[in-house]
Design an enzyme around this catalytic site. Structure first.
Site, PDB file in Angstrom:
ATOM      1  N   CYS A   1       3.303  18.357  14.395  1.00 36.68           N
ATOM      2  CA  CYS A   1       3.762  18.368  15.213  1.00 36.68           C
ATOM      3  C   CYS A   1       4.471  19.115  15.356  1.00 36.68           C
ATOM      4  O   CYS A   1       5.627  19.637  16.375  1.00 36.68           O
ATOM      5  CB  CYS A   1       3.702  16.919  16.396  1.00 36.68           C
ATOM      6  SG  CYS A   1       5.188  16.405  15.180  1.00 36.68           S
TER       7      CYS A   1
ATOM      8  N   CYS B   1      24.033   2.390  14.574  1.00 32.10           N
ATOM      9  CA  CYS B   1      24.649   3.064  14.724  1.00 32.10           C
ATOM     10  C   CYS B   1      24.043   3.316  16.012  1.00 32.10           C
ATOM     11  O   CYS B   1      24.460   4.111  16.672  1.00 32.10           O
ATOM     12  CB  CYS B   1      25.135   3.983  13.599  1.00 32.10           C
ATOM     13  SG  CYS B   1      24.155   5.825  13.753  1.00 32.10           S
TER      14      CYS B   1
ATOM     15  N   HIS C   1      20.071   8.763  17.607  1.00 31.58           N
ATOM     16  CA  HIS C   1      19.061   9.255  18.367  1.00 31.58           C
ATOM     17  C   HIS C   1      18.395   9.687  17.912  1.00 31.58           C
ATOM     18  O   HIS C   1      18.639   9.949  16.685  1.00 31.58           O
ATOM     19  CB  HIS C   1      18.718  10.071  19.733  1.00 31.58           C
ATOM     20  CG  HIS C   1      17.290  10.554  20.141  1.00 31.58           C
ATOM     21  ND1 HIS C   1      16.666   9.953  20.541  1.00 31.58           N
ATOM     22  CD2 HIS C   1      17.211  11.561  19.353  1.00 31.58           C
ATOM     23  CE1 HIS C   1      15.526  10.317  20.522  1.00 31.58           C
ATOM     24  NE2 HIS C   1      15.787  11.939  20.082  1.00 31.58           N
TER      25      HIS C   1
ATOM     26  N   HIS D   1      11.015   9.120  17.880  1.00 33.85           N
ATOM     27  CA  HIS D   1      10.027   9.269  18.986  1.00 33.85           C
ATOM     28  C   HIS D   1       9.276   8.392  18.234  1.00 33.85           C
ATOM     29  O   HIS D   1       8.955   8.651  17.165  1.00 33.85           O
ATOM     30  CB  HIS D   1       9.095   9.484  20.691  1.00 33.85           C
ATOM     31  CG  HIS D   1      10.764  10.077  21.612  1.00 33.85           C
ATOM     32  ND1 HIS D   1      11.392  11.301  21.544  1.00 33.85           N
ATOM     33  CD2 HIS D   1      11.004   9.692  22.149  1.00 33.85           C
ATOM     34  CE1 HIS D   1      12.101  10.656  22.398  1.00 33.85           C
ATOM     35  NE2 HIS D   1      12.094  10.045  23.215  1.00 33.85           N
TER      36      HIS D   1
ATOM     37  N   ASP E   1      -5.415   9.297  10.256  1.00 29.12           N
ATOM     38  CA  ASP E   1      -4.997   8.941   9.051  1.00 29.12           C
ATOM     39  C   ASP E   1      -4.436   7.895   8.484  1.00 29.12           C
ATOM     40  O   ASP E   1      -4.191   8.313   7.681  1.00 29.12           O
ATOM     41  CB  ASP E   1      -6.336   9.344   8.800  1.00 29.12           C
ATOM     42  CG  ASP E   1      -7.526   8.368   7.804  1.00 29.12           C
ATOM     43  OD1 ASP E   1      -7.006   6.958   7.775  1.00 29.12           O
ATOM     44  OD2 ASP E   1      -7.621   8.782   6.406  1.00 29.12           O
TER      45      ASP E   1
ATOM     46  N   ARG F   1       3.179   7.326  15.009  1.00 29.75           N
ATOM     47  CA  ARG F   1       3.755   8.286  14.872  1.00 29.75           C
ATOM     48  C   ARG F   1       5.078   8.256  14.971  1.00 29.75           C
ATOM     49  O   ARG F   1       5.607   8.493  15.833  1.00 29.75           O
ATOM     50  CB  ARG F   1       2.760   9.682  14.825  1.00 29.75           C
ATOM     51  CG  ARG F   1       3.632  11.092  14.114  1.00 29.75           C
ATOM     52  CD  ARG F   1       2.853  12.130  14.924  1.00 29.75           C
ATOM     53  NE  ARG F   1       2.438  12.568  15.991  1.00 29.75           N
ATOM     54  CZ  ARG F   1       3.161  12.908  17.043  1.00 29.75           C
ATOM     55  NH1 ARG F   1       4.215  13.354  16.912  1.00 29.75           N
ATOM     56  NH2 ARG F   1       3.018  12.872  18.933  1.00 29.75           N
TER      57      ARG F   1
ATOM     58  N   CYS G   1       8.162  10.439  15.115  1.00 28.70           N
ATOM     59  CA  CYS G   1       8.173  11.918  15.453  1.00 28.70           C
ATOM     60  C   CYS G   1       9.543  11.857  15.415  1.00 28.70           C
ATOM     61  O   CYS G   1      10.088  11.813  16.243  1.00 28.70           O
ATOM     62  CB  CYS G   1       7.573  12.640  16.403  1.00 28.70           C
ATOM     63  SG  CYS G   1       7.902  14.009  17.150  1.00 28.70           S
TER      64      CYS G   1
END
Length: 136
Positions: free
Chosen positions: A69, A103, A106, A109, A117, A123, A125
Site C-alpha cells: 500500500c 500523547c 496521529h 489509519h 492473510d 491493516r 497503515c
C-alpha cells in the site's frame, strides 16, 4: 487534536521545537507522508516501533506485513491500550484514525476486511515518520 488528557502533554510550541516540520505535520496535524517514501515501508528489521513524538512502544516487527500500500502495515498493536481510535470523516470517506494513546499523536489509519492473510484481518497503515524502530 483531541481535547483528551494524555500522559505526555506539551504545548504546540513545545511540539514544534521537539519535532521536525515534517514530523509535526504528520504527528500533530494528522498529515500523511507520501506513499513509498517512508524509511520503514519495506524494512524487515526485527524490533519494536515506538511513537516518534513520545517514545511509547506501539508495534512489533513480527506483526508487520507487506501490504503493497506504500506505508508500513501491521496487523495488531503491541496492546490495545497503546493506541486510540478516532472516527475520521475527512476526504469524503469514513475511516478509523489511529493515534498514540500516550500523547495523542496521529499515526495513521486502520482498515479491516480487505482480505489480507493475517490473524486479525486488519491493516494498521502507519506513517513511517510517526515511528522510530529500535532493533532487537
Amino acid at each position: 487534536m483531541s481535547e483528551q488528557k494524555y500522559e505526555v502533554q506539551r504545548t504546540d510550541a513545545e511540539w514544534r521545537e521537539l519535532l521536525t516540520p515534517a514530523e509535526y505535520q504528520v504527528l500533530r496535524q494528522a498529515g500523511t507522508e507520501r506513499p513509498g517514501i517512508g524509511e520503514y515501508t519495506n524494512t524487515t528489521t526485527e524490533g519494536v516501533y515506538s511513537c516518534r513524538a513520545c517514545g511509547a512502544e506501539l508495534f512489533r516487527s513480527d506483526t508487520k506485513f507487506e501490504s503493497h500500500c506504500g506505508w508500513p502495515s501491521f496487523y495488531a498493536p503491541l496492546a490495545d491500550d497503546r493506541v486510540e481510535y478516532i472516527e475520521d470523516t475527512s476526504l469524503g470517506m469514513k475511516r478509523i484514525e489511529v493515534r498514540c494513546a500516550r500523547c495523542g499523536s496521529h499515526l495513521g489509519h486502520v482498515f479491516e476486511g480487505e482480505g489480507y492473510d493475517t490473524p486479525t484481518d486488519q491493516r494498521y497503515c502507519i506513517n513511517s515518520i510517526s515511528m522510530r524502530l529500535t532493533e532487537d
